[in-house]
Design an enzyme around this catalytic site. Sequence first.
Site, PDB file in Angstrom:
ATOM      1  N   GLY B  54      -8.537 -47.649 -26.032  1.00 28.08           N
ATOM      2  CA  GLY B  54      -7.186 -47.247 -25.655  1.00 28.08           C
ATOM      3  C   GLY B  54      -6.713 -45.972 -26.331  1.00 28.08           C
ATOM      4  O   GLY B  54      -5.913 -45.225 -25.769  1.00 28.08           O
ATOM      5  N   CYS B 198      -5.551 -55.714 -30.349  1.00 28.80           N
ATOM      6  CA  CYS B 198      -5.090 -55.806 -28.963  1.00 28.80           C
ATOM      7  C   CYS B 198      -5.459 -57.137 -28.304  1.00 28.80           C
ATOM      8  O   CYS B 198      -4.781 -57.587 -27.390  1.00 28.80           O
ATOM      9  CB  CYS B 198      -5.666 -54.645 -28.158  1.00 28.80           C
ATOM     10  SG  CYS B 198      -5.218 -53.043 -28.844  1.00 28.80           S
TER      11      CYS B 198
END
Lengths: 66, 285
Positions: B54, B198
Site C-alpha cells: 500500500g 493492515c
Amino acid sequence: MLYINQQESALEAATLAELAEQLALPAQGIALVLNQQLLPRAVWAQTALPDSTDHHIEIFQLVAGG
Amino acid sequence: MRAKSVPPEATQPETTLSDTEFIRYSRSLMLADDGDSRQLRLKHARVLILGVGGLGCPVATTLVGAGVGQLTLIDSDKVELSNLPRQSLYQTGDIGKAKAEVAAARLRLQNPHPRLTVLQCRPDDQQLRQAIADCDVLVDCSDNLPTRLQLNRLAREAGKPLFAGAVSGTSAQLYLLNSQTACYQCLVDPNWQALQNCRTLGVDPALAAVTAQQLAWLLLQYLQATPAQQASAVPVGHANSVPFGHYGRFAASHSQIGFHWYPLHANPSCACCGAGADAAQKGAL
C-alpha cells in the site's frame, strides 16, 4: 498542569514513568510526546514533570503496517 | 531468491539528459533554476524500497515517474484480492503473481529509463546487506515489525539514510533517520508483538496514498539536493527540509490536516545504536 492529547488532566505525576503507570499504558507499542519531543520509554523514569510549568503530552499507538 | 536486473533501454551519457528525458521531465525541470542538475542527481540516485504494498506501490510509482535512476524492489508476497483497493500497480488479473515482479513490469511501462532490480524474497541479513550496498537511500514500506527492525539495523550498519512509512487502520506515521540521529529501535521494543497492521486493523486507502506521497515528496527533496544540502541541517518547515531524526504522525483536526513532526530522542542504552550496541559488540569480540 498536565494536558493529555489536548485535554486538561487532573493527574499528578513526578515523572513520565509514573504518569504512564497511572494511565495504565501498555508496556509496548506506545509513543509518548512531551512538549513536542518524542521520548523513548527508556528515559521516561528520568523525565521529571515539575509542577512549576504546564506539560503538553500526546500519546498514540505506533503502527507497523504498510 | 531471484534477482533480476533490466538495463535502461538506452545508455545515456552520465552528465546529460537525453532529448526524450528532457521532454519527459520538462515540467519538473521548470521548477528550479538548477532544474537540470536536480534532474541529473535524480537520474544517478539509487533507491531501495522494501515492501511493494500500500505504501511501496505509490512511492515507487512517483519515484520512477520522476526519473530516479535505479530502484531495487523487495517483496516476498503475492498479489491478493484484498490488496487491490490501494495497491495501484496491481490488477485483478495479477492475483497470485509475485508482487515485486508485477510491480517492476508496470513501472517499466510507466518509464523505461530507470534501472529496476527485483528481489522476490524475504531477505536475510546477507541478502539485504548486498542490496543495501548497491543503493544510496533505503525506504521502508514493509508491513511487519521484524522487517522494520532489520532494515533499521542494517541501515545504521551501512550508514545510509532510512525513510520509512507505516500505516494501519486510520493511523499513519513516518520516520526519517540517519547515522546521526536516534534509530527506530530507540523507540520500539523489539519484543513488541505488533498487531497494528493492515490485516488486523484494516487500512484507509486514501490515507495510505497520502502517507506514501508525503514520503515520496521527502525522498525527491533529498535525492535532488546537492551533497552539501543533504548534509546540512535545515530547520523543519523549510521548503527544502528533510527532517532527519523526526517521527511524523498524521493528524486531522478542525484546524490542521497533515503530519505533525516530533524530534525523536535517542535511547542511550539502545541495543542497536546506543550503549547497548557497544556492549553487545564488546561481548561478541
